[in-house]
Design a protein around this motif. Structure first.
Motif, short mmCIF file in Angstrom:
data_model
loop_
_atom_site.label_atom_id
_atom_site.label_comp_id
_atom_site.label_asym_id
_atom_site.label_seq_id
_atom_site.Cartn_x
_atom_site.Cartn_y
_atom_site.Cartn_z
N HIS A 113 0.82 -1.14 0.02
CA HIS A 113 -0.10 0.04 0.07
C HIS A 113 1.10 1.11 0.11
N ASP A 119 -4.54 0.93 -2.35
CA ASP A 119 -5.38 -0.32 -1.84
C ASP A 119 -4.97 -1.43 -2.93
N TRP A 151 -6.99 -4.71 7.67
CA TRP A 151 -7.85 -3.59 7.83
C TRP A 151 -8.99 -3.82 8.89
N MET A 176 -6.99 -3.19 12.05
CA MET A 176 -6.97 -1.75 11.96
C MET A 176 -8.15 -0.99 12.50
N MET A 231 -4.24 5.29 10.65
CA MET A 231 -5.56 5.36 9.95
C MET A 231 -6.20 6.96 9.91
N HIS A 242 -4.95 7.08 6.61
CA HIS A 242 -5.44 6.04 5.88
C HIS A 242 -6.47 5.43 6.27
N SER A 249 -10.13 3.65 7.19
CA SER A 249 -10.76 2.28 6.93
C SER A 249 -12.05 2.20 7.04
N ARG A 300 -14.35 0.10 2.16
CA ARG A 300 -13.09 -0.22 1.81
C ARG A 300 -12.59 -1.76 1.72
N ILE A 301 -13.05 -2.27 2.82
CA ILE A 301 -13.17 -3.52 2.96
C ILE A 301 -13.62 -4.48 2.02
#
Length: 294
Positions: free
Chosen positions: A141, A212, A233, A236, A248, A251, A253, A257-258
């Motif tokens: 990433h 990503d 993630w 996270m 985070m 960045h 999450s 996103r997942i």
């Protein structure tokens, strides 16, 4: 007169701004034209200087882990596998002066500066109990941000704003007979100052999505399980309650996103399976170019 000056300023910005695509799209198809005012050479030099200063400071404070530390060796082995895959997205990355270091710090953070300057903090590895596959996802990433030159793109945007602001101050100076000239330095700023400003700003959703996807592919091509991106993630998201860890803060999450990563896992899974069947070549440095304290 004011209109002529404003037109000249806008013309300067338009001529200097380049529309580029810094990388190929890869299997994940990450393609987008980017607006750049600053050159890669300018940004890479600033990043190298900033990274060198960071290494020197960490070394003097006894926080920079030595080359023979198990965590350093572990991170560099992973880098050794990921870095050769960068040529899929941009062949010139093979000539970058890659550096990989680890700093002893409780922070949940890691980064890759322009030109391939990688830093991991022990906190993100130890506190999240990361597997090698998960470390590879973070590293991929962060490398992706460098490949796509997101830092340069953001710096160009901030620099453009500074130029426009300075031009506005010059117009104001002409209109008021120099009454507000003292504020022009604040408007102009310097290129070096943009490094700190840029890296303190949150990454855009577009930048994060690109990092990503490219990171997922880099890790898969290096032989690291793509499913680790999802577990990473999730770890996270579980950290720090509502505020989340520092990593985070720039960045973010989310369930979206997942879900996006989960959707791309089948796309890169054949790359992962193919990588497991062949040995990887190496472009990563075995040792860092650490600044020794005197």
């Amino acid at each position: 007169m004011k209109r002529l000056l404003l037109s000249a300023l806008l013309a300067t910005l338009l001529v200097g701004c380049q529309q580029v695509n810094t990388t190929s799209g890869g299997t994940v198809g990450a393609t987008r034209k980017q607006s750049m005012l600053l050159s890669s050479e300018q940004v890479d030099q600033m990043a190298a200087t900033s990274y060198s200063d960071t290494i020197k400071k960490a070394n003097q404070q006894g926080k920079l882990l030595p080359d023979n530390d198990p965590t350093v060796r572990r991170v560099r082995v992973i880098a050794d596998k990921l870095i050769p895959q960068t040529i899929v997205f941009r062949p010139d990355a093979a000539k970058w002066q890659w550096e990989v270091n680890v700093e002893k710090s409780p922070e949940l953070n890691a980064y890759c500066m322009p030109g391939g300057k990688i830093m991991f903090y022990t906190g993100i590895i130890d506190r999240l109990k990361l597997t090698d596959d998960e470390i590879a996802q973070i590293m991929g990433h962060e490398i992706a941000h460098a490949l796509r030159e997101h830092g340069r793109e953001r710096m160009s945007s901030e620099y453009g704003k500074a130029i426009a602001m300075q031009g506005g101050m010059q117009l104001l100076s002409i209109a008021t007979g120099g009454k507000y000239d003292a504020y022009q330095d604040l408007a102009g700023g310097g290129l070096n100052a943009l490094v700190d400003v840029t890296y303190s700003l949150p990454n855009s959703r577009t930048h994060e999505s690109e990092a990503d996807l490219i990171g997922l592919e880099l890790a898969a091509r290096a032989g690291y399980n793509p499913n680790a991106a999802v577990s990473l993630w999730q770890k996270m998201a579980a950290q720090g309650g509502g505020s989340g860890p520092e990593f985070m803060s720039t960045h973010p999450s989310s369930n979206t996103r997942i879900a996006e990563l989960q959707a791309k896992v089948p796309v890169v899974m054949p790359l992962y399976e193919a990588a497991k069947a062949k040995p990887a070549t190496s472009l990563a440095p075995k040792k860092s170019n650490k600044t020794k304290s005197k």
